[in-house]
Design a protein around this motif. Structure first.
Motif, PDB file in Angstrom:
ATOM      1  N   GLY A   6       0.659  -1.383   0.073  1.00  0.00           N
ATOM      2  CA  GLY A   6       0.286   0.064   0.076  1.00  0.00           C
ATOM      3  C   GLY A   6       0.803   1.356  -0.037  1.00  0.00           C
ATOM      4  O   GLY A   6       0.317   2.331  -0.649  1.00  0.00           O
ATOM      5  N   ARG A   7       2.008   1.473   0.803  1.00  0.00           N
ATOM      6  CA  ARG A   7       2.612   2.746   0.980  1.00  0.00           C
ATOM      7  C   ARG A   7       3.339   2.963  -0.358  1.00  0.00           C
ATOM      8  O   ARG A   7       3.648   2.059  -0.850  1.00  0.00           O
ATOM      9  N   GLY A   8       3.661   4.420  -0.462  1.00  0.00           N
ATOM     10  CA  GLY A   8       4.428   4.779  -1.581  1.00  0.00           C
ATOM     11  C   GLY A   8       4.077   6.190  -1.740  1.00  0.00           C
ATOM     12  O   GLY A   8       2.833   6.536  -1.631  1.00  0.00           O
ATOM     13  N   PRO A   9       4.959   7.047  -2.149  1.00  0.00           N
ATOM     14  CA  PRO A   9       4.898   8.420  -2.519  1.00  0.00           C
ATOM     15  C   PRO A   9       4.007   8.543  -3.566  1.00  0.00           C
ATOM     16  O   PRO A   9       3.866   7.892  -4.432  1.00  0.00           O
ATOM     17  N   PHE A  10       3.132   9.968  -3.488  1.00  0.00           N
ATOM     18  CA  PHE A  10       2.280  10.213  -4.599  1.00  0.00           C
ATOM     19  C   PHE A  10       2.858  11.719  -4.831  1.00  0.00           C
ATOM     20  O   PHE A  10       2.727  12.641  -4.047  1.00  0.00           O
ATOM     21  N   ASP A  11       3.281  11.593  -6.096  1.00  0.00           N
ATOM     22  CA  ASP A  11       3.908  13.029  -6.377  1.00  0.00           C
ATOM     23  C   ASP A  11       3.183  13.761  -7.595  1.00  0.00           C
ATOM     24  O   ASP A  11       2.746  13.227  -8.354  1.00  0.00           O
ATOM     25  N   VAL A  12       2.990  14.975  -7.182  1.00  0.00           N
ATOM     26  CA  VAL A  12       2.602  16.012  -8.125  1.00  0.00           C
ATOM     27  C   VAL A  12       3.652  16.893  -8.617  1.00  0.00           C
ATOM     28  O   VAL A  12       3.946  17.787  -7.750  1.00  0.00           O
ATOM     29  N   VAL A  13       3.831  16.935  -9.803  1.00  0.00           N
ATOM     30  CA  VAL A  13       4.622  18.001 -10.559  1.00  0.00           C
ATOM     31  C   VAL A  13       3.869  19.062 -11.300  1.00  0.00           C
ATOM     32  O   VAL A  13       3.040  18.512 -12.247  1.00  0.00           O
TER      33      VAL A  13
END
Length: 489
Positions: free
Chosen positions: A385-392
């Protein structure tokens, strides 16, 4: 009085207030066992609800007994029913042995196999229950009715919308990305630019793979997330991304050219095609010849070529139009036969997160020459489940102001990981669950899924027609009432 939409921390106990609403959980499959039942236990412990009834198929008796035996909160009752019941028969089955409660429960979570969704939502609505409905809204057996049967998904949506309005209940659809903090932020950024300058989203590229690796015989055997009934990815996780596409592009309603129709072309491969991509020698090298040969002779798509099979991978090309003018060009690539961490042949009991699924999710959105937004959300196969969610965000800062480039990384909480709180997606699922407890359909109410279901039905019809040598192209009228919403190419 308790605010039902207030978050609840792991281990937090709140003394009960007024009578807690009684909840029915219809369906206790792998996903409900991993997410819904533990969530209900937490809210039950806090006095915010009561787990009233669990409904499952009689064929699942042994599994359900084993699961509930290990839970610290038991439902008031468990009702086992036969498959394929219509609404009246379901009512009889659920009420015949319930002498202790004359009043129906407050709400119902519908997490059954989606071919049963229509029946359970109708049953709940007729009894005045609010509903939390798992995606997709409904499903149908598409093996014989073909494209015409796929289009009846829209009829199902209209029927359930009408009946929920008739009985004054709220139906909330569990599409958690509408509550995901990253996607909410993306929509806010898009809304600000589109409404300020009238320039629409001009291009959208969406990719999702969920790493669902089915062994060949599992295509023919599985009842959860099945393929043997003629549907697959689009009525599995694909619904989330068709809905995300429709929800994000709502911002174009405030552009100078709001779209009125969507032109689509769909291509897909099905379970039979996947069964020909990986050959027996490949499987033998991966798992060993002795292990692989143990499954010789089991039915599989390649051995049943005349049976229609559900799709595993879909690519949808779309153009939203304002009259004869193109507003948005979009590409949606939705895959199941992609990277997986599965390294075993036997199917585990936990087929939701315990069978090697690896989620990769990304998106690029262009607002003409003014703005580009990118989303990156990847698992590495080591964590479910875990992990980064990146918005650029890239801006034409000379015209818009602000930074030329900005990067925002969102992560789930730093506390102990649990099945309920181990990802941003699950935290968003809980927010939609809280909307249900508040009978609040403003974020993901059933009526708000009108365009999503139309796009889904048209895409499914296109998949079926193209598999039969026809065209996967169609036109869908957006935000249109009545029956004239669809046109095949």
């Amino acid at each position: 009085m308790i605010d039902l939409r207030q978050g609840l921390n792991e281990g937090e106990i709140i003394m009960p207030g007024p009578v807690a609403p009684r909840i029915v959980l219809a369906g206790l499959g792998p996903y409900a066992r991993a997410f819904y039942y533990p969530l209900l236990e937490r809210y039950h412990s806090a006095g915010r609800l009561t787990i009233d009834t669990v409904v499952e198929l009689s064929s699942q008796r042994e599994l359900i007994d084993r699961y509930l035996a290990g839970r610290f909160i038991q439902p008031r009752r468990v009702v086992l029913v036969e498959e394929g019941l219509h609404c009246d028969a379901l009512t009889i089955a659920l009420e015949s042995d319930d002498a202790t409660h004359s009043a129906p429960p407050w709400g119902c979570i519908v997490a059954t196999e989606p071919r049963a969704h229509r029946t359970y939502v109708e049953w709940a609505a007729r009894h005045g229950m609010h509903v939390l409905l798992e995606k997709p809204v409904t499903a149908r057996d598409l093996r014989s009715g073909g494209a015409a049967e796929a289009l009846r998904l829209v009829d199902d949506h209209r029927f359930l919308t009408d009946i929920s309005e008739k009985y004054g209940v709220t139906v909330v659809v569990q599409t958690q990305r509408r509550a995901h903090p990253g996607y909410r932020m993306v929509k806010e950024i898009l809304t600000d630019v589109v409404t300020s300058y009238g320039v629409p989203i001009t291009y959208l590229d969406m990719y999702h793979s969920d790493g669902t690796w089915n062994m060949p015989w599992e295509f023919a055997a599985r009842e959860g997330h099945p393929y043997k009934y003629g549907y697959g990815k689009l009525l599995h996780s694909g619904y989330h991304f068709l809905d995300l596409f429709c929800w994000l592009t709502e911002v174009n309603r405030d552009s100078c050219r709001p779209p009125d129709q969507l032109l689509m072309d769909v291509t897909a491969i099905d379970a039979r095609a996947v069964d020909t991509q990986l050959t027996d020698p490949s499987y033998e090298r991966l798992f060993g010849e002795e292990q692989w040969r143990r499954y010789d002779g089991l039915p599989r798509p390649a051995s049943l070529p005349e049976q229609p099979w559900g799709e595993t991978d879909v690519v949808l090309l779309a153009r939203s139009m304002n009259g004869g003018n193109v507003v948005t060009t979009a590409v949606l690539s939705l895959l199941q036969s992609a990277l997986s961490s599965r390294a075993w042949l036997a199917l585990p009991e936990d087929t939701y997160k315990g069978n090697g699924r690896v989620r990769h999710e990304r998106m690029t959105i262009q607002v003409g020459p003014l703005l580009s937004v990118q989303v990156h959300s990847y698992q590495d196969g080591r964590s479910a489940g875990r992990g980064p969610f990146d918005v650029v965000v890239y801006r034409n800062h000379r015209l818009l102001g602000g930074e030329a480039v900005s990067r925002i990384t969102l992560r789930s909480g730093d506390g102990p990981s649990t099945a309920e709180s181990d990802s941003l997606n699950n935290q968003a699922r809980e927010e939609i669950f809280q909307d249900f407890l508040a009978a609040d359909g403003r974020r993901s109410g059933l009526a708000l899924h009108d365009n999503t279901v139309r796009v889904l039905a048209a895409a499914m019809a296109g998949v079926i027609r193209s598999s039969q040598g026809g065209s996967g192209r169609s036109a869908v009228l957006l935000d249109a009432g009545g029956g004239d919403w669809y046109r095949p190419a």
